[in-house]
Structures are given as structure tokens and as C-alpha cells.
Write an enzyme that holds these catalytic residues in place. Structure first.
Site, PDB file in Angstrom:
ATOM      1  N   THR A  48      45.491  38.890  39.786  1.00 26.47           N
ATOM      2  CA  THR A  48      45.886  39.043  41.191  1.00 26.47           C
ATOM      3  C   THR A  48      45.174  38.028  42.075  1.00 26.47           C
ATOM      4  O   THR A  48      45.763  37.480  43.014  1.00 26.47           O
ATOM      5  CB  THR A  48      45.609  40.476  41.683  1.00 26.47           C
ATOM      6  OG1 THR A  48      46.315  41.390  40.829  1.00 26.47           O
ATOM      7  CG2 THR A  48      46.043  40.680  43.114  1.00 26.47           C
ATOM      8  N   CYS A  49      43.919  37.752  41.748  1.00 24.38           N
ATOM      9  CA  CYS A  49      43.130  36.812  42.542  1.00 24.38           C
ATOM     10  C   CYS A  49      43.710  35.401  42.471  1.00 24.38           C
ATOM     11  O   CYS A  49      43.814  34.711  43.478  1.00 24.38           O
ATOM     12  CB  CYS A  49      41.679  36.804  42.059  1.00 24.38           C
ATOM     13  SG  CYS A  49      40.931  38.440  42.018  1.00 24.38           S
ATOM     14  N   SER A  50      44.079  34.976  41.273  1.00 23.84           N
ATOM     15  CA  SER A  50      44.546  33.603  41.063  1.00 23.84           C
ATOM     16  C   SER A  50      46.025  33.401  41.341  1.00 23.84           C
ATOM     17  O   SER A  50      46.445  32.301  41.680  1.00 23.84           O
ATOM     18  CB  SER A  50      44.258  33.174  39.619  1.00 23.84           C
ATOM     19  OG  SER A  50      42.878  33.007  39.438  1.00 23.84           O
TER      20      SER A  50
END
Length: 161
Positions: A48-50
């Protein structure tokens, strides 16, 4: 206790990889006299972060800065090597600050830590965004689930600005 709107950020020192190597940056240096968007992720390179959270801020960087923001920073409980590699691989190096809170001291001082040991990650940061003016929290958006980046995403921040 979680930091609240109207409170001053606790003092902290981060490491950040630059083109000249690692540097230390303090909350005083980053936030004093400035309007800064700070967002946090559970971990660099995580899905989700990337794929969602970071790209939204990179793609909307100019729109955010155009709303009177002086700087944008992302913080994660990772070491500066990992954060530097993430900055380079994402194309974000030099566009936003990639701050390493290697021991989670800043995250814990904010009261925004989460134990993700069940998933093999250990103590990390909750996913959030905040607008900080001269070191004081003006808005705080904490995700209910670490796999979501909606209330803390760039689009939501732009609406608040």
C-alpha cells in the site's frame, strides 16, 4: 496518548539519505517557521505504501506546494539505507524528504505506533498524514487499517489545504 491537533510535535532527529550521503535532520529544522505536510507509512516498499500512498504525494507534489505548503515529508520506522533506496526507486529523491525513524522514537512520542509483529514487521507507524505549521499539528488523519490510504492520502490532504 496520541498527539492531537493544536499540539506541538515532540523533538526528534531523523536520518535522511541525500545525494551527498546521510544527513541528520531535526524536527526543529524541518518544521520551524514552515507549513509542512508529513505523512507516515508502516514500511518502505510495502504494497500500500509503494503502490498507493507515496505515489499520490509524488504525483500531487506541485498541487500541494501550490496551496502554500513549504515542504512534504514521509516518515517510516526503517533505517536510512532503506528509506534512501525507496526514495531512489520511487523517483522521489530530492522531491520530498524520506525520513528514517529507525528506532520508532518519534512514532512512539506521537502515540502512533502499531505492533505488526503478527505480520513479521515488529513495531511500526500507523498510516497517517498531518499538516504541521511551525511545529504545531493543524490537522491529523489516521487510517483505521494499515492497508488503506484514503483519509491520509494526497487527495484528502489537498482537500484540507
Amino acid at each position: 496518548m496520541t498527539i492531537a491537533v493544536g499540539e506541538k510535535l515532540p523533538p526528534a532527529t531523523f536520518k535522511e539519505k541525500t545525494s551527498d550521503g546521510p544527513v541528520e535532520i531535526t524536527t526543529e529544522q524541518l518544521f520551524r517557521g514552515k507549513r509542512v505536510v508529513l505523512f507516515a507509512v508502516p514500511g518502505a516498499f510495502t504494497p500500500t505504501c509503494s503502490l498507493n500512498h507515496l505515489p499520490g504525494y509524488l504525483e500531487n507534489r506541485d498541487a500541494i506546494l501550490a496551496k502554500g505548503v513549504d515542504d512534504i515529508a514521509v516518515v517510516a520506522v526503517n533505517d536510512w539505507h532503506v528509506m534512501g533506496a525507496w526514495a531512489q526507486s520511487s523517483g522521489g529523491m530530492g522531491k520530498i524528504h524520506f525520513l528514517a525513524d529507525f528506532d520508532a522514537s518519534f512514532t512512539k512520542a506521537l502515540g502512533l505506533e502499531v505492533d505488526l509483529s503478527a505480520g513479521g514487521l515488529g513495531v511500526r507507524s500507523k498510516r497517517y498524514s498531518m499538516l504541521v505549521e511551525d511545529g504545531v499539528v493543524k490537522s491529523l488523519n489516521v487510517e483505521e487499517s494499515p492497508g488503506q490510504a484514503t483519509v491520509s492520502g494526497a487527495a484528502a490532504m489537498i482537500e484540507q489545504l
